[in-house]
Design a protein around this motif. Structure first.
Motif, mmCIF file in Angstrom:
data_model
loop_
_atom_site.group_PDB
_atom_site.id
_atom_site.type_symbol
_atom_site.label_atom_id
_atom_site.label_comp_id
_atom_site.label_asym_id
_atom_site.label_seq_id
_atom_site.Cartn_x
_atom_site.Cartn_y
_atom_site.Cartn_z
ATOM 1 N N LEU A 7 0.827 -1.212 0.000
ATOM 2 C CA LEU A 7 0.000 0.000 0.000
ATOM 3 C C LEU A 7 0.858 1.256 0.000
ATOM 4 O O LEU A 7 0.561 2.232 -0.681
ATOM 5 N N ARG A 8 1.946 1.202 0.750
ATOM 6 C CA ARG A 8 2.824 2.364 0.807
ATOM 7 C C ARG A 8 3.447 2.616 -0.566
ATOM 8 O O ARG A 8 3.585 3.743 -1.014
ATOM 9 N N HIS A 9 3.831 1.516 -1.234
ATOM 10 C CA HIS A 9 4.418 1.678 -2.564
ATOM 11 C C HIS A 9 3.366 2.180 -3.556
ATOM 12 O O HIS A 9 3.646 3.073 -4.363
ATOM 13 N N ASN A 10 2.167 1.626 -3.519
ATOM 14 C CA ASN A 10 1.092 2.101 -4.394
ATOM 15 C C ASN A 10 0.857 3.598 -4.204
ATOM 16 O O ASN A 10 0.714 4.343 -5.172
ATOM 17 N N ARG A 11 0.839 4.015 -2.967
ATOM 18 C CA ARG A 11 0.624 5.436 -2.682
ATOM 19 C C ARG A 11 1.743 6.280 -3.286
ATOM 20 O O ARG A 11 1.497 7.325 -3.868
ATOM 21 N N LYS A 12 2.965 5.780 -3.168
ATOM 22 C CA LYS A 12 4.108 6.524 -3.694
ATOM 23 C C LYS A 12 4.016 6.672 -5.213
ATOM 24 O O LYS A 12 4.302 7.739 -5.754
ATOM 25 N N VAL A 13 3.598 5.602 -5.885
ATOM 26 C CA VAL A 13 3.450 5.647 -7.344
ATOM 27 C C VAL A 13 2.408 6.694 -7.730
ATOM 28 O O VAL A 13 2.654 7.549 -8.594
ATOM 29 N N LEU A 14 1.255 6.646 -7.089
ATOM 30 C CA LEU A 14 0.196 7.610 -7.401
ATOM 31 C C LEU A 14 0.646 9.030 -7.075
ATOM 32 O O LEU A 14 0.401 9.963 -7.837
ATOM 33 N N GLN A 15 1.327 9.153 -5.960
ATOM 34 C CA GLN A 15 1.801 10.473 -5.545
ATOM 35 C C GLN A 15 2.749 11.069 -6.584
ATOM 36 O O GLN A 15 2.612 12.225 -6.966
ATOM 37 N N GLU A 16 3.686 10.246 -7.058
ATOM 38 C CA GLU A 16 4.630 10.752 -8.048
ATOM 39 C C GLU A 16 3.922 11.201 -9.312
ATOM 40 O O GLU A 16 4.198 12.267 -9.853
ATOM 41 N N LEU A 17 2.975 10.379 -9.784
ATOM 42 C CA LEU A 17 2.277 10.717 -11.018
ATOM 43 C C LEU A 17 1.397 11.943 -10.849
ATOM 44 O O LEU A 17 1.366 12.822 -11.695
ATOM 45 N N VAL A 18 0.685 12.001 -9.745
ATOM 46 C CA VAL A 18 -0.238 13.119 -9.531
ATOM 47 C C VAL A 18 0.523 14.409 -9.287
ATOM 48 O O VAL A 18 0.233 15.446 -9.884
ATOM 49 N N ASP A 19 1.526 14.347 -8.441
ATOM 50 C CA ASP A 19 2.212 15.583 -8.070
ATOM 51 C C ASP A 19 3.072 16.140 -9.183
ATOM 52 O O ASP A 19 3.357 17.326 -9.219
ATOM 53 N N HIS A 20 3.496 15.283 -10.107
ATOM 54 C CA HIS A 20 4.317 15.780 -11.200
ATOM 55 C C HIS A 20 3.505 16.117 -12.439
ATOM 56 O O HIS A 20 4.038 16.550 -13.439
ATOM 57 N N GLN A 21 2.220 15.864 -12.358
ATOM 58 C CA GLN A 21 1.378 16.269 -13.485
ATOM 59 C C GLN A 21 0.283 17.179 -12.950
ATOM 60 O O GLN A 21 0.526 17.996 -12.093
ATOM 61 N N LEU A 22 -0.925 16.964 -13.412
ATOM 62 C CA LEU A 22 -2.031 17.750 -12.890
ATOM 63 C C LEU A 22 -2.635 16.996 -11.715
ATOM 64 O O LEU A 22 -2.322 15.844 -11.462
ATOM 65 N N VAL A 23 -3.515 17.655 -11.002
ATOM 66 C CA VAL A 23 -4.178 16.964 -9.904
ATOM 67 C C VAL A 23 -5.116 15.894 -10.447
ATOM 68 O O VAL A 23 -5.271 14.834 -9.887
ATOM 69 N N LYS A 24 -5.716 16.206 -11.584
ATOM 70 C CA LYS A 24 -6.509 15.176 -12.240
ATOM 71 C C LYS A 24 -5.792 14.815 -13.524
ATOM 72 O O LYS A 24 -5.521 15.673 -14.347
ATOM 73 N N SER A 25 -5.473 13.547 -13.691
ATOM 74 C CA SER A 25 -4.784 13.208 -14.926
ATOM 75 C C SER A 25 -5.087 11.784 -15.335
ATOM 76 O O SER A 25 -5.381 10.924 -14.522
#
Ligand SMILES: [Zn+2]
Length: 120
Positions: A49-67
């Motif tokens: 779960l921690r890794h899943n969160r990190k993956v989503l965090q990287e994608l979301v924070d480096h792009q738009l909030v909705k992507s």
């Protein structure tokens, strides 16, 4: 006289056989570690779960909030689609799978929509 070892630090203990620790701090250390994360199931799933969160965090924070991204992108980053913390359905009928405050909604053709929850 019995001699046996402290379960925490291995020091020889003299005395009653039911005495398992040399002192209170060894007993506390042992019990805290055992209850916190010594269960392999809890530890394994927490790591996923921690890794899943990190993956989503990287994608979301480096792009738009909705992507919108392709599932392959998540797979490549080691995302595990079997595990999430909770599920939410919107009134419009979309289902979001969350890993803590980050989530995704399946779209057509293997795409997913990524979201991050606002602090409220
Ligand atoms: Zn000890």
């Amino acid at each position: 006289m019995d001699q046996h070892q402290c379960l925490e630090c291995g020091t020889q203990i003299r005395g009653r056989k039911d005495k398992k620790f040399c002192d209170d701090s060894c007993r506390n250390l042992f019990n805290n570690r055992k209850s916190a994360n010594n269960n392999p199931w809890v530890r394994r799933i927490q790591n996923i779960l921690r890794h899943n969160r990190k993956v989503l965090q990287e994608l979301v924070d480096h792009q738009l909030v909705k992507s919108k991204v392709h599932r392959m992108r998540l797979y490549e980053m080691g995302f595990n689609f079997q595990y999430h913390t909770h599920v939410q359905k919107t009134p419009a009928g979309n289902t979001y799978f969350f890993c803590f405050e980050y989530g995704y909604a399946p779209l057509e053709q293997e795409y997913v929509l990524l979201v991050k929850k606002d602090k409220k």
